[in-house]
Enzyme design. Structure first.
Site, PDB file in Angstrom:
ATOM      1  N   GLU A  84       3.614   0.073  -0.376  1.00 33.09           N
ATOM      2  CA  GLU A  84       2.224  -0.064   0.075  1.00 33.09           C
ATOM      3  C   GLU A  84       1.907  -1.550  -0.068  1.00 33.09           C
ATOM      4  OE1 GLU A  84      -1.223  -0.531   0.478  1.00 33.09           O
ATOM      5  OE2 GLU A  84      -1.773   0.618  -1.323  1.00 33.09           O
TER       6      GLU A  84
ATOM      7  N   CYS B 270      -6.490  -4.005  -0.367  1.00 36.60           N
ATOM      8  CA  CYS B 270      -5.605  -4.095   0.798  1.00 36.60           C
ATOM      9  C   CYS B 270      -6.250  -3.501   2.048  1.00 36.60           C
ATOM     10  CB  CYS B 270      -4.254  -3.464   0.502  1.00 36.60           C
ATOM     11  SG  CYS B 270      -4.409  -1.869  -0.262  1.00 36.60           S
TER      12      CYS B 270
END
Ligand code: ADP
Length: 494
Positions: free
Chosen positions: A259, A293
């Site tokens: 990720e 993010c």
């Protein structure tokens, strides 16, 4: 309940030693952890090295065996105890988060509550891991699958969500029956160690969940990965580090989930509800000071509404409060360190040198950066290419769906994208064409414990959350059984 540390005047459960084999473990060295709030040293933390790895991986193997022997309902019970302890201690855990990385306490509380929920969700899911039966093409065969844990997992987590990044990886791995070795970010080890103390209190067996802090992650991670009993790496962090670790893990044939970075576009079409879009944008951009993010990195506004939209934004930005993250009225705390401040400054400077205009903010006091809005942003500016990870919002305009989609899909990242429109057909068309793992339509809340989370392209691969998250810690075993398929049923006797 044992209080074992006083950190910065606060009582913190858990210790600053590593957590190996269900016990607090003191490695040979320690390192000093600093707080971005006071910028003072907080505590000396265990500094694990490759020398500590054999003990941890041996314990992980023991943990895996013992954990695997427990019925799934027992594992679920321990996980739900863990969830309950986290939930009940949310104020204490939230304060540790704020102290370590500076996010507003309000957001830290929400992070802890969400983490407790994610652990509970995984606990429930542990009871539902089952296989399937498969029809046979041959007579006299029974075929079925069994879902089994991949084995020992190495988790590497970043500092921006020091609790939820741990629970969203560890909880599904543990629900699947894996043992989990965590290497937390070097600047947020306390949050992870508090979770370890709670795991112990929840009745978690030794070796199943372990925490090895270090300020020199390379050699430690290499040593863990090279151990043949470690079967999976799950990583959240920068694309650069993720790429390097993927290569290493790939050579060793470990399963990998990544990720990585994002560069989320936020598209506002002329038919959007502008004030609602502006509110959503402020929430999606400035939570955690832009250090997430899925944070919006670039805003594309249809040229017919760009002035009206920036007026809406300015109205909201003027109300945001930057300051002490422990105060309830604070919206934006300090950025995590000087490098983060420098990066935002560099992007503003580069954009203004190339013709952009600062409409709001643009200044900082130490690590405290004002929410910043710049307009007149063009494709050659750094802010439209590099992840910002700070409270900087660049506005650019577009004329057509095709143009904005090309721009949105143009970069290397593919984590989250957001669009605002009141035209349902456009919402579908644009969403279908976006090369991203998460799309918010008139909505920025793309993250919940039961939803799949993850990206495409340079934002990584694999999904966390929900049943997808648990799946990534399971292997499927096929079992084929040959039986005597009589035409008559056995009547007993000779
Ligand atoms: P960030 O910019 O968010 O700090 P990083 O990718 O540097 O992103 O860090 C994310 C995680 O990766 C942290 O836990 C960090 O300690 C770890 N990490 C950084 N460099 C390495 C490395 N060379 N090997 C293994 N882990 C690393």
């Amino acid at each position: 309940m044992e209080i074992v540390q006083i950190v910065d005047g606060m009582k913190v459960r858990g210790v600053t030693n590593a957590f190996i084999g269900g016990e607090w473990y003191r490695p040979r060295r320690t390192y000093a952890e600093h707080s971005p709030v006071s910028r003072m040293p907080l505590v000396e933390v265990a500094n694990c090295s490759p020398a500590d790895v054999p003990l941890a991986v041996d314990w992980a193997t023991t943990g895996l065996r013992n954990w695997g022997r427990l019925p799934p309902f027992e594992r679920a019970k321990i996980l739900s105890n863990w969830s309950e302890i986290i939930r009940a201690s949310s104020e204490e855990v939230a304060r540790v988060i704020t102290l370590e990385m500076g996010k507003p306490l309000r957001e830290a509380r929400a992070e802890v509550q969400g983490s407790a929920q994610a652990v509970l969700w995984a606990a429930e899911e542990a009871k539902r891991i089952g296989g399937e039966t498969i029809p046979s093409e041959l007579p006299g065969r029974r075929l079925w699958t069994v879902r089994q844990p991949v084995g020992t997992v190495l988790g590497i987590t970043p500092w921006n969500f020091p609790v939820s990044m741990v629970t969203r990886k560890a909880a599904p791995a543990l629900a699947a029956g894996c043992s989990f070795i965590l290497k937390p970010a070097e600047n947020t080890p306390l949050s992870a160690l508090v979770l370890a103390e709670m795991w112990k209190e929840a009745g978690g067996p030794g070796g199943v969940f372990q925490v090895l802090p270090t300020n020199d992650p390379g050699p430690l991670v290499d040593a863990v990965l090279k151990d043949r009993t470690v079967r999976k790496l799950t990583f959240t962090g920068s694309t650069e580090t993720g790429r390097m670790l993927s290569e290493k893990a790939g050579r060793l044939l470990k399963k990998v989930s990544m990720e990585l970075g994002g560069h989320a576009p936020f598209m506002v079409f002329a038919d959007a509800d502008l004030m609602a879009a502006a509110r959503s944008l402020v929430a999606a951009k400035f939570s955690n000071g832009g250090q997430t993010c899925v944070s919006v990195n670039r805003v594309y506004v249809h040229e017919d509404v760009s002035t009206d939209f920036s007026d809406c934004l300015l109205e909201l930005l003027r109300t945001l409060k930057v300051g002490d993250p422990f105060k309830t009225e604070t919206d934006i705390g300090p950025l995590v360190n000087e490098q983060a401040v420098e990066k935002v400054n560099r992007q503003i400077e580069d954009a203004t040198d190339k013709g952009a205009r600062v409409l709001h903010g643009g200044t900082h006091d130490g690590l405290f950066f004002t929410p910043t809005l710049i307009s007149g942003v063009e494709g050659n500016m750094k802010v439209l290419r590099e992840e910002t990870f700070g409270p900087l919002l660049p506005l650019t305009t577009f004329r057509s769906e095709r143009e904005v989609l090309e721009a949105a899909n143009g970069g290397p990242y593919g984590l989250a994208a957001y669009l605002w429109t009141s035209d349902i057909s456009r919402a579908h068309r644009v969403s279908d064409a976006l090369e991203f793992g998460l799309v918010g339509i008139n909505d920025q809340r793309v993250f919940q414990p039961h939803l799949p989370f993850g990206g495409v392209k340079d934002s990584g691969f694999g999904r966390e959350g929900g049943r997808w998250g648990v799946d990534s810690f399971l292997e499927t075993k096929l079992v084929s059984l040959a039986i005597q398929e009589n035409t008559e049923l056995d009547e007993g006797g000779e």
